[in-house]
Motif scaffolding. Structure first.
Motif, mmCIF file in Angstrom:
data_model
loop_
_atom_site.group_PDB
_atom_site.id
_atom_site.type_symbol
_atom_site.label_atom_id
_atom_site.label_comp_id
_atom_site.label_asym_id
_atom_site.label_seq_id
_atom_site.Cartn_x
_atom_site.Cartn_y
_atom_site.Cartn_z
ATOM 1 N N ARG A 144 0.837 -1.206 0.000
ATOM 2 C CA ARG A 144 0.000 0.000 0.000
ATOM 3 C C ARG A 144 0.869 1.253 0.000
ATOM 4 N NH1 ARG A 144 -5.191 0.860 2.244
ATOM 5 N NH2 ARG A 144 -5.914 2.920 1.565
ATOM 6 N N ALA A 145 1.912 1.279 0.829
ATOM 7 C CA ALA A 145 2.774 2.456 0.912
ATOM 8 C C ALA A 145 3.478 2.721 -0.411
ATOM 9 C CB ALA A 145 3.798 2.276 2.035
ATOM 10 N N ALA A 198 2.944 5.867 -3.103
ATOM 11 C CA ALA A 198 4.063 6.688 -3.583
ATOM 12 C C ALA A 198 4.156 6.648 -5.107
ATOM 13 C CB ALA A 198 5.370 6.212 -2.947
ATOM 14 N N ALA A 199 3.963 5.455 -5.685
ATOM 15 C CA ALA A 199 4.069 5.319 -7.141
ATOM 16 C C ALA A 199 2.938 6.054 -7.847
ATOM 17 C CB ALA A 199 4.067 3.838 -7.524
ATOM 18 N N GLU A 200 1.711 5.915 -7.371
ATOM 19 C CA GLU A 200 0.589 6.618 -7.999
ATOM 20 C C GLU A 200 0.741 8.129 -7.851
ATOM 21 O OE1 GLU A 200 -3.174 5.315 -6.674
ATOM 22 O OE2 GLU A 200 -3.003 3.308 -7.522
ATOM 23 N N CYS A 219 6.837 8.045 0.928
ATOM 24 C CA CYS A 219 5.794 8.339 1.907
ATOM 25 C C CYS A 219 5.739 7.208 2.929
ATOM 26 C CB CYS A 219 4.441 8.512 1.235
ATOM 27 S SG CYS A 219 3.796 6.993 0.484
ATOM 28 N N GLN A 220 4.970 7.444 3.980
ATOM 29 C CA GLN A 220 4.771 6.451 5.024
ATOM 30 C C GLN A 220 3.283 6.148 5.145
ATOM 31 O OE1 GLN A 220 6.463 7.937 8.636
ATOM 32 N NE2 GLN A 220 8.415 8.434 7.692
#
Length: 545
Positions: free
Chosen positions: A265-266, A270-272, A332-333
């Motif tokens: 998910r993290a 970040a990729a999107e 991101c986290q």
């Protein structure tokens, strides 16, 4: 007449209220005191039906993320479909894995010195100190502490113990003193047996050492109150102190199923988020600046219920080669775990031929490195992150020779690595990823690659402006490519950041400028339907270098 009578009554009532409140209002100068005397205290308490303080904290603390009683789980309450890793059952699993690692180490040590000794379970006590708050710096809890206890309070300490009969307990020590009712609320919130003030750590540790005579584990730190107390107890009890750092780091490299779901998910967020930044840059090439693109990435992460590492921490820059090559390194986290990637793309939508050659070389190197990781399960040429780093430099040297940037002079492998190193601008190419962006150490990089490891690859090619060996067209060009990889049980590689495109469009000349480099919608749909395992290949190039 009736209206006049009603108005007179209202005036008389308000005058009476003002008379009763005059003395209090003059003394305190507060509008609140003008209202409180009009309602009897017993009736006021009966109307609001007040709850006790512990019940209020237990009921409403989850609605104040980042507040005084913050945990990582509180940050996900706004997400309608959260993926949580730091839940009580998962924390118990983390603690068991850590204590099992200590026990396996002690058993191996005992078997080395006494081979015929019967294998026994050892008692263990682990003291982990949380991070201290530094004025002017964003607070972030230590990964060792957060892995074993979902608590974001600065200055706290965790005491984890297990007896020879495998009975486990956990005590949390806080800098502030709390009453028994609050302590019970905090113990449920942070999933520990008891919450105590920090000044009771020494007494509690002494009692456990006398009762169980266990192995004592703690990482000593200078000017730390927790380390000072642990050292004093160790000397008084005549118990040797062992450093648990490397065992803790090694344990964290093996991700559980729940951790993996959070990492997916993290990295997906970040990729999107970066893909949307790239798409915006390609469609509005004259409206973008580094600070604005970093703010856009920050916004994209937050609206997906993730938090950037630090506000505007994304590193965005436009190359100085005059062709508008953009670079972005951001992460991101989510749920306490890190996701991040690196991309380079042309602002005009099309690479120049030299840029395309260098970027294509990075794509080929990434494919070959993934193939080397897959071959590690069958005893391939690469077995550790350090060896993977050396393989990257050898592969880089091979591509540089093909581009005539490096001469074809015969070199030994060590000389080849040194020659290619000056064309790489990333100090850490391979690292483990988890709670920290680079959850690794020099010693950990020497441990073998294994299933359930999550690795970060940061590849780059930088041709200096004064490089006389390179053609003038290549000088001053920087290309970067970074992804997060997961090693499955069969050693196949899954790219967790594959949603963000990394390849130029095959028909660059026949599409608009905003879509020449990236086929973002098609790429995103393919990653969702077929899975992010686009990278595969063989290691023949590495063996031929």
């Amino acid at each position: 007449m009736l209206r006049l009578t009603r108005n007179l009554k209202c005036l008389g009532f308000s005058a009476g209220v003002r008379c009763r409140c005059t003395a209090l209002a003059e003394a305190q100068r507060s509008d609140v005191h003008l209202v409180l005397p009009t309602v009897l205290s017993s009736e006021f308490a009966k109307e609001i039906a007040p709850l006790s303080v512990p019940v209020l904290i237990d009921k409403y603390s989850h609605h104040a993320p980042g507040g005084q009683f913050a945990t990582v789980a509180e940050y996900l309450h706004s997400d309608p479909k959260p993926s949580e890793a730091l839940v009580p059952g998962e924390i118990d699993l983390h603690r068991a894995m850590t204590l099992d690692g200590f026990n396996a180490y002690m058993q191996a040590k005992a078997a080395f010195y006494e081979p015929r000794r019967k294998v026994l379970n050892f008692a263990h006590v682990l003291v982990v100190a949380g991070a201290d708050f530094l004025r002017g710096c964003p607070f972030r809890q230590r990964s060792e502490f957060l892995y074993l206890c979902d608590c974001l309070r600065p200055g706290s300490a965790l005491l984890l113990h297990r007896s020879r009969k495998q009975k486990t307990g956990a005590l949390l020590f806080l800098t502030e003193k709390v009453d028994p009712e609050l302590a019970r609320v905090f113990s449920r919130m942070h999933h520990v047996d008891e919450v105590l003030p920090l000044d009771m750590l020494k007494k509690s540790l002494s009692w456990i050492l006398k009762d169980q005579s266990p192995e004592l584990w703690h990482t000593l730190e200078q000017s730390s109150e927790v380390s000072r107390m642990v050292s004093e107890v160790s000397e008084e009890a005549n118990t040797p102190l062992s450093n648990p750092r490397y065992i803790l780091q090694y344990t964290r490299t093996f991700k559980t199923d729940r951790e993996l779901s959070v990492l997916r998910r993290a990295n997906g967020i970040a990729a999107e988020s970066m893909a949307e930044v790239i798409a915006y840059n390609l469609s509005h090439p004259h409206k973008c600046d580094p600070r604005g693109m970093a703010a856009l990435f920050d916004f994209n992460c937050r609206r997906r219920h993730a938090h950037p590492d630090h506000p505007f921490s994304a590193k965005v820059a436009c190359g100085s080669d005059g062709t508008g090559l953009w670079h972005m390194d951001a992460g991101c986290q989510y749920g306490g775990y890190h996701g991040g990637l690196v991309r380079s793309w042309p602002g005009s939508g099309r690479f120049t031929p030299p840029q395309k050659m260098l970027y294509s070389a990075l794509l080929d190197i990434r494919r070959d490195l993934c193939a080397l990781i897959e071959a590690a399960g069958d005893g391939g040429a690469v077995s550790t992150p350090q060896e993977l780093h050396a393989a990257y430099l050898i592969l880089l040297a091979g591509h540089l020779r093909e581009l005539r940037i490096l001469s074809n002079t015969k070199r030994s492998p060590a000389e080849t690595v040194e020659a290619a190193r000056k064309y790489n601008c990333t100090p850490v190419v391979v690292s483990h990823v988890g709670i920290e962006p680079q959850d690794t150490s020099g010693k950990l990089l020497g441990y073998p690659l294994a299933p359930r490891n999550v690795l970060s690859l940061r590849l780059s090619i930088s041709i200096p402006d004064d490089c006389c060996e390179a053609y003038p067209e290549f000088r001053g060009i920087l290309c970067q490519l970074g992804d997060t990889l997961y090693i499955r049980d069969d050693y196949t590689v899954e790219v967790l950041t594959a949603i963000c495109p990394s390849k130029h469009h095959p028909a660059a000349g026949s599409v608009p400028a905003s879509a020449r480099w990236l086929d973002y919608p098609q790429k995103r749909e393919t990653a969702r339907t077929e899975g992010p395992n686009e990278i595969c290949g063989n290691a023949s190039h590495f063996h031929n270098v």
